[in-house]
Design an enzyme around this catalytic site. Structure first.
Site, PDB file in Angstrom:
ATOM      1  CD  GLU A 190      12.082  -2.763  14.216  1.00 40.69           C
ATOM      2  OE1 GLU A 190      11.098  -1.831  14.096  1.00 40.69           O
ATOM      3  OE2 GLU A 190      12.080  -3.744  14.839  1.00 40.69           O
TER       4      GLU A 190
ATOM      5  N   GLY B 109       4.393   3.534  13.393  1.00 44.82           N
ATOM      6  CA  GLY B 109       3.567   4.243  12.634  1.00 44.82           C
ATOM      7  C   GLY B 109       3.254   5.496  13.388  1.00 44.82           C
TER       8      GLY B 109
ATOM      9  CG  LEU C 208      -3.706   1.825  13.335  1.00 42.93           C
ATOM     10  CD1 LEU C 208      -4.817   1.330  13.823  1.00 42.93           C
ATOM     11  CD2 LEU C 208      -3.220   3.095  14.597  1.00 42.93           C
TER      12      LEU C 208
ATOM     13  CG  MET D 169       2.509  -4.007  16.783  1.00 42.25           C
ATOM     14  SD  MET D 169       2.686  -5.056  15.281  1.00 42.25           S
ATOM     15  CE  MET D 169       1.667  -6.223  16.010  1.00 42.25           C
ATOM     16  CD  GLU D 170       7.160  -4.811  18.484  1.00 41.78           C
ATOM     17  OE1 GLU D 170       7.461  -3.365  18.407  1.00 41.78           O
ATOM     18  OE2 GLU D 170       6.771  -5.347  17.877  1.00 41.78           O
TER      19      GLU D 170
ATOM     20  CG  ASP E 243       3.488   2.531   9.092  1.00 43.29           C
ATOM     21  OD1 ASP E 243       4.555   1.924   9.223  1.00 43.29           O
ATOM     22  OD2 ASP E 243       2.484   2.821   9.675  1.00 43.29           O
TER      23      ASP E 243
HETATM   24  N1  ADE Z   1       5.164  -0.480  13.069  1.00 40.06           N
HETATM   25  C1  ADE Z   1       5.401   0.228  12.324  1.00 40.06           C
HETATM   26  N2  ADE Z   1       4.058   0.684  11.599  1.00 40.06           N
HETATM   27  C2  ADE Z   1       3.048   0.208  12.482  1.00 40.06           C
HETATM   28  C3  ADE Z   1       1.851   0.259  12.310  1.00 40.06           C
HETATM   29  N3  ADE Z   1       1.101   1.038  11.334  1.00 40.06           N
HETATM   30  N4  ADE Z   1       0.949  -0.370  13.346  1.00 40.06           N
HETATM   31  C4  ADE Z   1       1.791  -0.923  14.091  1.00 40.06           C
HETATM   32  N5  ADE Z   1       3.046  -1.193  14.287  1.00 40.06           N
HETATM   33  C5  ADE Z   1       3.795  -0.316  13.474  1.00 40.06           C
END
Ligand code: ADE
Length: 260
Positions: A12, A78, A174, A194-195, A218
């Site tokens: 990123e 995600g 995840l 996650m942030e 994803d």
């Molecule tokens: N960032 C990108 N894909 C993710 C996922 N599947 N889970 C958590 N953070 C992510």
């Protein structure tokens, strides 16, 4: 006041670091903070690493030491909403730390960080983007279209969508269809990462406006680790394209913060 820009991972960060003019690096808390200009706007760029503690730490340094007047997270996530595809972009109007709360026999009751329902109850769940900023962001993106993703990245079927909604943050990557469905059902979450929730919590503590921009690498289900690796580089560029479009809107908000 400069705008603080946070990315979690090198895939990123690289899109932004190559665009900075007059870069001056400083090290603090095991992190490199680069001051410079992006499209004529004063910014401080930092790669936080993954997870809420890392992004909280970096947000604190940006707000307290660099005096940033706004903080933006740009990166990937995600997708949770089945209507969304890899390459679509989600801009948070609210972030929730889905892994904070009360653990009972039948699972986790998500609750506002720093609170427990029977100790120090709170009516708040999550953090909302400044409504004035959000309105300007929506307006600025109304006629903005992203370049389609390459065929290799699954693009070409339709233009990438830009959606506004709830983004969920937790300290887990995840990779699970059941949890993905639960999180979408329980919170109407569009994306999981996650942030962002920690960036918002810290920014709110400093009275600094914040924004979380996430391009979907994803869909957070059983294929997520393969999709992530295949698409992260390309979709991270979409998040940066949106950020650049929004800098003129963010700048006046960053200037509102008094110096010192
Ligand atoms: N960032 C990108 N894909 C993710 C996922 N599947 N889970 C958590 N953070 C992510």
């Amino acid at each position: 006041m400069p705008i603080g820009l946070i990315c979690a991972i090198p895939q990123e960060l690289t899109h932004l670091s190559t665009l900075l003019l007059d870069p001056v690096p400083t090290r603090a808390a095991h992190t490199e903070f680069i001051t410079g200009t992006l499209d004529g706007h004063d910014v401080v760029l930092a790669g936080s690493g993954m997870g809420k503690v890392n992004s909280a730490l970096v947000s604190t340094v940006l707000a307290d030491r660099f005096g940033c007047g706004a903080i933006v997270f740009s990166g990937v996530a995600g997708g949770l909403d089945p209507a969304l595809a890899v390459g679509d972009v989600v801009i948070a109007d609210r972030v929730i730390q889905h892994d904070a709360g009360l653990l009972e026999d039948d699972g986790l009751q998500t609750y506002q960080p720093g609170h427990v329902p029977f100790i120090n109850p709170s009516d708040q769940l999550g953090y909302r983007v400044d409504q004035d900023l959000l309105a300007r962001v929506v307006d600025r993106l109304a006629d903005f279209t992203l370049a389609p993703l390459s065929g290799a990245a699954g693009g070409g079927h339709r233009p990438a969508a830009i959606r506004f909604g709830t983004v969920l943050s937790g300290d887990q990557y995840l990779h699970c269809d059941l949890t993905r469905e639960r999180l979408h059902g329980e919170f109407g979450g569009l994306a999981v990462e996650m942030e962002g929730g920690a960036v918002a919590q810290v920014a709110e503590s400093f009275g600094v406006p914040w924004l979380v921009i996430r391009a979907l690498s994803d869909l957070a289900g059983h294929d997520s680790r393969f999709d992530f690796l295949a698409f992260v580089d390309e979709v991270a560029a979409s998040s940066v394209a949106i950020l650049r479009r929004l800098l003129p809107v963010l700048s006046p908000f960053a200037q509102r913060r008094p110096a010192g």
